[in-house]
Design a protein around this motif. Structure first.
Motif, PDB file in Angstrom:
ATOM      1  N   GLU A   1      24.401  -3.704 -28.517  1.00 54.54           N
ATOM      2  CA  GLU A   1      24.671  -2.399 -28.173  1.00 54.54           C
ATOM      3  C   GLU A   1      24.456  -1.980 -26.493  1.00 54.54           C
ATOM      4  N   VAL A   2      23.571  -2.899 -26.034  1.00 46.93           N
ATOM      5  CA  VAL A   2      23.106  -2.630 -24.356  1.00 46.93           C
ATOM      6  C   VAL A   2      23.531  -3.462 -23.615  1.00 46.93           C
ATOM      7  N   THR A   3      22.926  -4.783 -23.701  1.00 42.64           N
ATOM      8  CA  THR A   3      23.074  -5.628 -22.906  1.00 42.64           C
ATOM      9  C   THR A   3      24.587  -6.558 -22.442  1.00 42.64           C
ATOM     10  N   ASP A   4      24.830  -6.634 -23.607  1.00 41.23           N
ATOM     11  CA  ASP A   4      26.225  -7.062 -23.529  1.00 41.23           C
ATOM     12  C   ASP A   4      27.250  -6.105 -22.981  1.00 41.23           C
ATOM     13  N   ASN A   5      27.014  -4.606 -23.258  1.00 42.18           N
ATOM     14  CA  ASN A   5      28.026  -3.623 -22.823  1.00 42.18           C
ATOM     15  C   ASN A   5      27.772  -3.446 -21.227  1.00 42.18           C
ATOM     16  N   LEU A   6      26.279  -3.771 -20.637  1.00 39.92           N
ATOM     17  CA  LEU A   6      26.340  -3.355 -19.483  1.00 39.92           C
ATOM     18  C   LEU A   6      26.232  -4.874 -18.480  1.00 39.92           C
ATOM     19  N   VAL A   7      25.498  -5.619 -18.774  1.00 39.27           N
ATOM     20  CA  VAL A   7      25.475  -6.835 -17.932  1.00 39.27           C
ATOM     21  C   VAL A   7      26.673  -7.837 -18.228  1.00 39.27           C
ATOM     22  N   GLY A   8      27.087  -7.752 -19.530  1.00 36.61           N
ATOM     23  CA  GLY A   8      28.376  -8.598 -20.105  1.00 36.61           C
ATOM     24  C   GLY A   8      29.354  -7.927 -19.388  1.00 36.61           C
ATOM     25  N   GLU A   9      29.784  -6.852 -19.414  1.00 39.45           N
ATOM     26  CA  GLU A   9      30.964  -6.265 -18.566  1.00 39.45           C
ATOM     27  C   GLU A   9      30.909  -6.117 -17.075  1.00 39.45           C
TER      28      GLU A   9
ATOM     29  N   HIS B   1      20.616 -23.028 -18.148  1.00 35.43           N
ATOM     30  CA  HIS B   1      20.297 -21.322 -18.204  1.00 35.43           C
ATOM     31  C   HIS B   1      21.413 -20.785 -17.499  1.00 35.43           C
ATOM     32  N   HIS B   2      21.430 -19.489 -17.441  1.00 37.68           N
ATOM     33  CA  HIS B   2      22.108 -18.648 -16.437  1.00 37.68           C
ATOM     34  C   HIS B   2      21.111 -17.457 -16.083  1.00 37.68           C
ATOM     35  N   PRO B   3      21.023 -17.348 -14.679  1.00 37.17           N
ATOM     36  CA  PRO B   3      19.837 -16.206 -14.429  1.00 37.17           C
ATOM     37  C   PRO B   3      20.111 -14.939 -15.202  1.00 37.17           C
ATOM     38  N   LEU B   4      21.246 -14.477 -15.548  1.00 39.35           N
ATOM     39  CA  LEU B   4      21.091 -13.053 -15.918  1.00 39.35           C
ATOM     40  C   LEU B   4      21.568 -13.118 -17.482  1.00 39.35           C
ATOM     41  N   CYS B   5      21.303 -14.261 -18.203  1.00 38.77           N
ATOM     42  CA  CYS B   5      21.322 -14.535 -19.600  1.00 38.77           C
ATOM     43  C   CYS B   5      19.822 -14.216 -20.183  1.00 38.77           C
ATOM     44  N   PRO B   6      19.974 -13.157 -20.802  1.00 37.49           N
ATOM     45  CA  PRO B   6      18.728 -12.703 -21.382  1.00 37.49           C
ATOM     46  C   PRO B   6      17.888 -13.816 -22.481  1.00 37.49           C
ATOM     47  N   PHE B   7      18.756 -14.564 -22.908  1.00 40.60           N
ATOM     48  CA  PHE B   7      18.251 -15.479 -23.952  1.00 40.60           C
ATOM     49  C   PHE B   7      17.710 -16.695 -23.110  1.00 40.60           C
ATOM     50  N   SER B   8      18.331 -17.014 -22.037  1.00 37.25           N
ATOM     51  CA  SER B   8      17.658 -18.188 -21.114  1.00 37.25           C
ATOM     52  C   SER B   8      16.369 -17.598 -20.533  1.00 37.25           C
ATOM     53  N   ARG B   9      16.232 -16.186 -20.329  1.00 39.86           N
ATOM     54  CA  ARG B   9      15.079 -15.768 -19.768  1.00 39.86           C
ATOM     55  C   ARG B   9      14.070 -15.948 -20.682  1.00 39.86           C
ATOM     56  N   LEU B  10      14.347 -15.566 -22.003  1.00 40.61           N
ATOM     57  CA  LEU B  10      13.349 -15.759 -22.967  1.00 40.61           C
ATOM     58  C   LEU B  10      12.634 -16.984 -23.003  1.00 40.61           C
ATOM     59  N   VAL B  11      13.510 -17.989 -22.916  1.00 37.79           N
ATOM     60  CA  VAL B  11      12.867 -19.488 -22.926  1.00 37.79           C
ATOM     61  C   VAL B  11      12.178 -19.674 -21.599  1.00 37.79           C
TER      62      VAL B  11
ATOM     63  N   SER C   1      15.134  -6.931 -18.619  1.00 43.17           N
ATOM     64  CA  SER C   1      15.165  -7.231 -17.182  1.00 43.17           C
ATOM     65  C   SER C   1      16.509  -7.666 -16.714  1.00 43.17           C
ATOM     66  N   CYS C   2      17.102  -7.960 -17.695  1.00 39.87           N
ATOM     67  CA  CYS C   2      18.736  -8.237 -17.115  1.00 39.87           C
ATOM     68  C   CYS C   2      19.350  -7.017 -16.986  1.00 39.87           C
ATOM     69  N   VAL C   3      19.108  -5.802 -17.712  1.00 39.12           N
ATOM     70  CA  VAL C   3      19.674  -4.594 -17.739  1.00 39.12           C
ATOM     71  C   VAL C   3      19.089  -3.889 -16.317  1.00 39.12           C
ATOM     72  N   ASP C   4      17.912  -4.178 -15.980  1.00 41.62           N
ATOM     73  CA  ASP C   4      17.179  -3.759 -14.969  1.00 41.62           C
ATOM     74  C   ASP C   4      17.727  -4.245 -13.727  1.00 41.62           C
ATOM     75  N   TYR C   5      18.144  -5.770 -13.684  1.00 44.88           N
ATOM     76  CA  TYR C   5      18.773  -6.205 -12.483  1.00 44.88           C
ATOM     77  C   TYR C   5      20.179  -5.583 -12.194  1.00 44.88           C
ATOM     78  N   VAL C   6      20.646  -5.096 -13.063  1.00 44.44           N
ATOM     79  CA  VAL C   6      21.867  -4.156 -12.737  1.00 44.44           C
ATOM     80  C   VAL C   6      21.728  -2.901 -12.567  1.00 44.44           C
ATOM     81  N   GLY C   7      20.384  -2.546 -12.315  1.00 41.85           N
ATOM     82  CA  GLY C   7      20.142  -1.334 -12.302  1.00 41.85           C
ATOM     83  C   GLY C   7      20.253  -0.228 -13.310  1.00 41.85           C
ATOM     84  N   ASP C   8      20.301  -0.442 -14.287  1.00 37.56           N
ATOM     85  CA  ASP C   8      20.604   0.254 -15.499  1.00 37.56           C
ATOM     86  C   ASP C   8      19.857   0.772 -16.632  1.00 37.56           C
TER      87      ASP C   8
END
Lengths: 223, 223
Positions: A105-113, A6-16, A172-179
């Motif tokens: 539309e959201v996670t990839d634009n914020l956490v991804g970038e 997994h990766h800690p900030l990967c939302p799909f890993s978090r789901l599992v 939760s990933c988007v929240d981790y970056v405060g967005d």
């Protein structure tokens, strides 16, 4: 022991991770820097993406939704999909919404970038247009969470399901970056607090990526 | 009668059309210009995307994979997912691969830019960089189809499943715009001919979008 790559900030890993915790299944966590495309990892999943779950016998499973459905079929309690086919379709529609539309539309634009682009330097500097798009898009999705929870106890119906896990994993990933603009969407915050309070969510709230500290409210249950 | 809101060149709509045909279920087809965001359609699916299946009672279902799983649960014959959980996970992994990775890397770059951008003029001119990326990316995916079919009779295992439908639904849209380099990947072509020959595929091969004629080989079973 089963292992989750997994990766800690990967939302799909978090789901599992949350599904495994809801089912009270033990597992080892192995961080995978998937952008390095390690050949042993590609052999486990040709897509080169996390999460990958390796079962005790050595069988490797990929794709978060596929892994979640597999775990729900093999370890029935507590069920994360309801029994009725129409209700199951509604759960899956929302798992698709958050894993597809919300992520793009959201996670990839914020956490991804902000996170993954910095980690995998090959991909260059964060794109400010994409970050602005993420800021703009998240409101519509939070409104949708509010719309759903005004009509139902949980996102897909009267009980907690994989749909709540899929949505909270992204948020939760988007929240981790405060967005996540929680203050503008109190109904969405109320729902998220309920998900966040579940024991299955605890490990995610303890995540701490070196060099990328979460905001103070991230792990706070009464934020 | 159940109604499927679709677009002829939407790969996700095609997936559901083939599932309905495999199950020998009757349905009305209704073309939806989803980019116009008709309010009655948004009321059926907040995501504003095709396909949407409206069942006889009026219940609307969205998300191609969710609709397919629903149809497979309610109408069991012929099964499009195997019974074994690990085998089901493999089918779902590939449905995710073609609906996610293949669509983003290939279909959306080619069919999205060449067809849907022209239809929905608001989005401007086709982006030649994206089209070039689509041309480049498709080879890796066709190689993967070959790799799989060298090891298995069908993509996910010994029997025809939803994975074959998901892959062929994407490829058939790219084939409609003439952009599948079949001659470079004969193994992939052999598999596609087998899918294309199924009666469930016939309606797709008769599709004809005004102003966007398919290449001559598109409907040909011995191309």
């Amino acid at each position: 022991m089963r292992t989750l790559y997994h990766h800690p900030l990967c939302p799909f890993s978090r789901l599992v991770r949350v599904v495994l915790a809801e089912k009270k299944l033990e597992f080892d966590l192995q961080i995978e820097k998937f952008w390095e495309r390690r050949s042993d990892f590609i052999a486990l999943n040709s897509a080169g993406e996390v999460p990958v779950l390796v079962e005790e016998g050595g069988t490797a499973l990929a794709d978060a939704a596929a892994i979640a459905e597999y775990l729900d079929e093999v370890h029935r309690e507590p069920p994360l999909l309801p029994a009725d086919p129409l209700a199951r379709a509604e759960v899956r529609r929302l798992v698709g919404w958050f894993g597809g539309k919300f992520h793009a539309e959201v996670t990839d634009n914020l956490v991804g970038e902000k996170v993954f682009k910095r980690l995998s330097t090959a991909h260059g500097e964060p794109d400010s247009r994409r970050i602005r798009a993420g800021y703009a898009n998240i409101h519509e999705h939070l409104d949708y969470v509010v719309w759903l929870t005004e009509r139902r106890a949980w996102l897909a119906g009267p009980v907690f399901t994989l749909a709540d896990i899929a949505a909270a994993a992204q948020l939760s990933c988007v929240d981790y970056v405060g967005d996540v603009p929680w203050e503008n969407h109190p109904g969405a915050k109320d729902w998220y607090v309920r998900v966040k309070s579940r024991p299955s969510f605890r490990a995610l709230l303890a995540d701490h990526l070196p060099g990328v500290p979460p905001p103070r409210h991230y792990a706070d249950l009464d934020f």
